[in-house]
Design a protein around this motif. Structure first.
Motif, PDB file in Angstrom:
ATOM      1  N   ALA A  66      19.895  24.564  33.663  1.00  0.00           N
ATOM      2  CA  ALA A  66      19.975  24.197  34.959  1.00  0.00           C
ATOM      3  C   ALA A  66      21.472  24.473  35.494  1.00  0.00           C
ATOM      4  N   ILE A  67      22.547  24.687  34.536  1.00  0.00           N
ATOM      5  CA  ILE A  67      23.905  24.959  34.833  1.00  0.00           C
ATOM      6  C   ILE A  67      23.760  26.520  34.998  1.00  0.00           C
ATOM      7  N   LEU A  68      23.252  27.146  34.209  1.00  0.00           N
ATOM      8  CA  LEU A  68      23.244  28.560  34.188  1.00  0.00           C
ATOM      9  C   LEU A  68      22.556  29.352  35.584  1.00  0.00           C
ATOM     10  N   ALA A  93      23.410  39.982  26.200  1.00  0.00           N
ATOM     11  CA  ALA A  93      23.612  38.990  25.045  1.00  0.00           C
ATOM     12  C   ALA A  93      23.255  37.712  25.526  1.00  0.00           C
ATOM     13  N   ILE A  94      22.756  37.306  26.869  1.00  0.00           N
ATOM     14  CA  ILE A  94      21.833  36.329  27.218  1.00  0.00           C
ATOM     15  C   ILE A  94      20.681  36.686  28.084  1.00  0.00           C
ATOM     16  N   TYR A 146      19.304  38.787  21.256  1.00  0.00           N
ATOM     17  CA  TYR A 146      19.555  37.656  20.339  1.00  0.00           C
ATOM     18  C   TYR A 146      19.924  36.546  21.015  1.00  0.00           C
ATOM     19  N   THR A 147      19.434  35.247  20.423  1.00  0.00           N
ATOM     20  CA  THR A 147      19.688  33.969  21.081  1.00  0.00           C
ATOM     21  C   THR A 147      21.274  33.543  21.234  1.00  0.00           C
ATOM     22  N   SER A 148      21.806  32.958  22.191  1.00  0.00           N
ATOM     23  CA  SER A 148      23.229  32.530  22.237  1.00  0.00           C
ATOM     24  C   SER A 148      23.035  31.063  21.975  1.00  0.00           C
ATOM     25  N   THR A 149      24.131  30.730  21.408  1.00  0.00           N
ATOM     26  CA  THR A 149      24.301  29.097  20.879  1.00  0.00           C
ATOM     27  C   THR A 149      24.847  28.547  22.197  1.00  0.00           C
ATOM     28  N   SER A 197      25.158  29.648  26.189  1.00  0.00           N
ATOM     29  CA  SER A 197      25.126  30.684  27.359  1.00  0.00           C
ATOM     30  C   SER A 197      25.759  30.511  28.298  1.00  0.00           C
ATOM     31  N   ILE A 198      26.163  29.278  28.514  1.00  0.00           N
ATOM     32  CA  ILE A 198      27.239  29.212  29.694  1.00  0.00           C
ATOM     33  C   ILE A 198      28.648  29.807  29.487  1.00  0.00           C
ATOM     34  N   ALA A 199      29.149  29.695  28.141  1.00  0.00           N
ATOM     35  CA  ALA A 199      30.374  29.976  27.865  1.00  0.00           C
ATOM     36  C   ALA A 199      30.114  31.686  27.607  1.00  0.00           C
ATOM     37  N   ALA A 200      29.050  32.016  27.364  1.00  0.00           N
ATOM     38  CA  ALA A 200      28.779  33.497  27.056  1.00  0.00           C
ATOM     39  C   ALA A 200      28.688  34.057  28.758  1.00  0.00           C
TER      40      ALA A 200
END
Length: 281
Positions: free
Chosen positions: A134-136, A151-152, A261-264, A266-269
């Motif tokens: 939701a934030i993303l 990356a995401i 690849y999956t991101s641990t 996604s918001i920070a990325a």
């Protein structure tokens, strides 16, 4: 009847050769910068270290084969192959794949693998990540043109897919390889795709988004392209999916890291990628 000392020494030598061949092959992949075609980065750093123990084990077998006393040679209570033919078959099971690895070109998975695995054009959401998506989605919606960073990649389309009605008509830019879908033969649509890899290419899952080019294009399958256009909801095989109505389709070179690849986080990325993109400008 136990295996004789001479046979055990010969098999020690053959096993040493196989271990050294594996070490050489891994070294070859590292030298050619091709390891990322087969394993995820988090695993690649460990695979790069494998030649060291493999060489040490091979050296140990060679020492035992040449200098080990017959009384201490270990046959591990297993009967050795009774003939040279069986030995060739046994060790060929290890050497043949290595031979193919050296002879065949290293390349990323493409449309042939997609056809076997089946492409996913929707991104199933998971409740634990609902808030994060939701934030993303809010951050994505604020962009005049939504950049789909590799990356995401799956997280971006996951957020868009959850709130697909809100993203109707938004402009997006995405890169991937061209995969001609079943529907493409009739209306020229295709998917711009990427493989999501968790560990290695054995678990690779193809993801993508449908593209309507507006007219027939002559680009072959597996061509890497950058697509820019507007998102629209369409019905495909009984479900709603997002589709890009293309405004531009540009062939590009295959990236050094073709998989996603999956991101641990996604918001920070996303924040880091946006900062890097602004700095680059």
């Amino acid at each position: 009847m136990m295996n004789d000392s001479k046979s055990i020494r010969i098999h020690y030598g053959l096993r040493a050769v196989i271990l050294l061949a594996f070490a050489l092959y891994i070294g070859h992949l590292v030298q050619q910068d091709a390891l990322n075609y087969y394993v995820a980065p988090k695993l690649a750093r460990w695979v790069k270290l494998c030649p060291v123990p493999l060489v040490l084990m091979a050296f140990s077998l060679v020492v035992q084969a040449l200098f080990g006393k017959g009384s201490v040679l270990c046959d591990c209570d297993h009967r050795l192959p009774r003939s040279g033919h069986r030995s060739v078959v046994l060790y060929g099971l290890f050497l043949f794949p290595l031979l193919l690895g050296f002879l065949l070109p290293d390349r990323a998975l493409g449309s042939m693998a997609v056809a076997k695995k089946g492409i996913s054009l929707s991104y199933p959401s998971s409740d634990p990540y609902q808030e994060e998506f939701a934030i993303l989605a809010q951050k994505l919606f604020a962009q005049p043109v939504i950049p789909v960073y590799p990356a995401i990649f799956s997280e971006t389309f996951g957020a868009i897919d959850i709130y697909k009605h809100q993203f109707e008509g938004k402009e997006v830019a995405v890169a991937g390889f061209l995969y001609p879908t079943e529907a493409g033969s009739a209306n020229n649509t295709f998917a711009v795709s990427r493989f999501l890899v968790q560990c290695c290419t054995a678990d690779a899952a193809p993801f993508g988004i449908m593209v309507d080019p507006g007219k027939k294009i002559s680009l072959p399958a597996d061509t890497w392209i950058k697509v820019r256009g507007k998102l629209h909801i369409v019905h495909y095989k009984g479900q709603e999916i997002m589709q890009i109505t293309a405004e531009s389709i540009t062939p590009i070179s295959q990236p050094a890291t073709p998989y996603i690849y999956t991101s641990t986080d996604s918001i920070a990325a996303w924040d880091q990628l946006q900062t890097a993109a602004k700095t680059a400008k």
